[in-house]
Design a protein around this motif. Structure first.
Motif, mmCIF file in Angstrom:
data_model
loop_
_atom_site.group_PDB
_atom_site.id
_atom_site.type_symbol
_atom_site.label_atom_id
_atom_site.label_comp_id
_atom_site.label_asym_id
_atom_site.label_seq_id
_atom_site.Cartn_x
_atom_site.Cartn_y
_atom_site.Cartn_z
ATOM 1 N N GLY A 30 -7.150 62.261 -19.300
ATOM 2 C CA GLY A 30 -7.419 63.306 -18.576
ATOM 3 C C GLY A 30 -6.889 64.595 -19.538
ATOM 4 N N ARG A 75 -9.675 68.794 -12.885
ATOM 5 C CA ARG A 75 -9.985 68.331 -11.516
ATOM 6 C C ARG A 75 -9.200 67.278 -12.215
ATOM 7 N N THR A 76 -7.780 66.882 -12.561
ATOM 8 C CA THR A 76 -6.735 66.133 -13.299
ATOM 9 C C THR A 76 -5.823 66.847 -12.543
ATOM 10 N N LYS A 77 -4.739 65.710 -11.804
ATOM 11 C CA LYS A 77 -3.885 65.993 -11.302
ATOM 12 C C LYS A 77 -2.720 66.663 -12.991
ATOM 13 N N ILE A 78 -2.079 67.428 -12.831
ATOM 14 C CA ILE A 78 -1.852 68.225 -13.767
ATOM 15 C C ILE A 78 0.155 67.010 -14.878
ATOM 16 N N SER A 79 0.829 67.065 -13.362
ATOM 17 C CA SER A 79 1.925 65.883 -13.271
ATOM 18 C C SER A 79 1.672 64.939 -13.722
ATOM 19 N N ALA A 80 0.486 64.153 -12.908
ATOM 20 C CA ALA A 80 0.905 62.835 -13.962
ATOM 21 C C ALA A 80 0.376 62.593 -15.100
#
Length: 114
Positions: A30, A75-80
């Motif tokens: 990511g 398209r990535t979950k920033i927090s994860a």
């Protein structure tokens, strides 16, 4: 950076720590790339220090404080992604050097759509 034990002192160059942090960051799923200002990024690239882009190290009482500036993939979950980044960097620095890490602060400078 110094590590002191009963046998003496060990000095680890900041360049080594920059490389460890940079490699761990780029290996994180990511993360598109490390980020820094254009002037600093160009100067580091010319000097062959491209992994130092977006990495700041400070020695503190509780351990090494690390500040990262990154560009994440679209398209990535920033927090994860950032939590995984912090874990990867903490494990890499502690595992390779034995230094304790105080804090890892991350700044998202942009999103890559490539």
């Amino acid at each position: 950076m110094y590590i002191e034990n009963r046998m003496g002192k060990i000095k680890i160059s900041k360049d080594v720590i920059y490389k460890i942090v940079g490699k761990a960051a780029i290996a994180t799923s990511g993360i598109a790339k490390m980020s820094s200002g254009i002037g600093e990024g160009l100067a580091n690239w010319i000097n062959g220090k491209s992994l130092e882009n977006g990495i700041e190290l400070k020695e503190a009482e509780r351990g090494l404080d690390i500040r990262l500036s990154v560009v994440i993939q679209y398209r990535t979950k920033i927090s994860a992604v950032l939590q995984e980044l912090q874990n990867n960097v903490r494990e890499a620095v502690a595992g390779f050097t034995g230094l304790s890490v105080g804090s890892i602060n991350v700044i998202v400078e942009g999103i890559s759509v490539k």
